[in-house]
Design a protein around this motif. Structure first.
Motif, PDB file in Angstrom:
ATOM      1  N   SER A  39      34.848  39.894  42.937  1.00  0.00           N
ATOM      2  CA  SER A  39      35.574  38.737  43.457  1.00  0.00           C
ATOM      3  C   SER A  39      35.010  38.325  44.812  1.00  0.00           C
ATOM      4  CB  SER A  39      37.063  39.061  43.590  1.00  0.00           C
ATOM      5  OG  SER A  39      37.241  40.021  44.601  1.00  0.00           O
ATOM      6  N   GLU A  41      36.446  38.037  47.499  1.00  0.00           N
ATOM      7  CA  GLU A  41      36.979  38.855  48.586  1.00  0.00           C
ATOM      8  C   GLU A  41      36.113  40.090  48.859  1.00  0.00           C
ATOM      9  OE1 GLU A  41      38.897  37.875  45.935  1.00  0.00           O
ATOM     10  OE2 GLU A  41      40.062  36.311  46.934  1.00  0.00           O
ATOM     11  N   LYS A  42      35.339  40.513  47.886  1.00  0.00           N
ATOM     12  CA  LYS A  42      34.515  41.715  48.045  1.00  0.00           C
ATOM     13  C   LYS A  42      33.051  41.394  48.356  1.00  0.00           C
ATOM     14  CE  LYS A  42      37.411  44.585  45.233  1.00  0.00           C
ATOM     15  NZ  LYS A  42      37.600  45.965  45.459  1.00  0.00           N
TER      16      LYS A  42
END
Length: 101
Positions: A39, A41-42
């Motif tokens: 994702s 976010e990572k």
């Protein structure tokens, strides 16, 4: 193609089966391609891990990619939303792929 499937020829049945097979094979290929996707976010974690695995310091990656040290630091720590062109410079330098979808 006849509307009543009971009266379809073998070739017509085979054509339908082939179309379904091709569709499923395409979906399988896509899922195999994306199996390592993470994702957004990572993204910073992935960039940092790739940089370290290649033995690069942040300074070295900045010099190679043309991205400022402060921007790279923010990317790796996840503390900033980053423009796509900057992210492309980083991932291209590291030899990573970026999937959007």
């Amino acid at each position: 193609m006849p509307e009543d499937k009971r009266f379809m020829s073998i070739d017509e049945h085979l054509k339908i089966i082939q179309e379904k097979y091709n569709h499923l094979a395409g979906r399988l290929h896509q899922s195999e391609t994306l199996k390592d996707a993470v994702s957004i976010e990572k993204t910073g974690e992935v960039v940092r891990a790739a940089r370290k695995s290649q033995g690069l310091t942040r300074k070295a990656l900045c010099q190679l990619s043309g991205v400022s040290y402060s921007t790279l630091n923010k990317v790796e720590t996840g503390s900033v939303s980053i423009r796509l062109d900057i992210m492309m410079k980083i991932v291209k330098t590291l030899g990573l792929n970026l999937w959007i979808g």
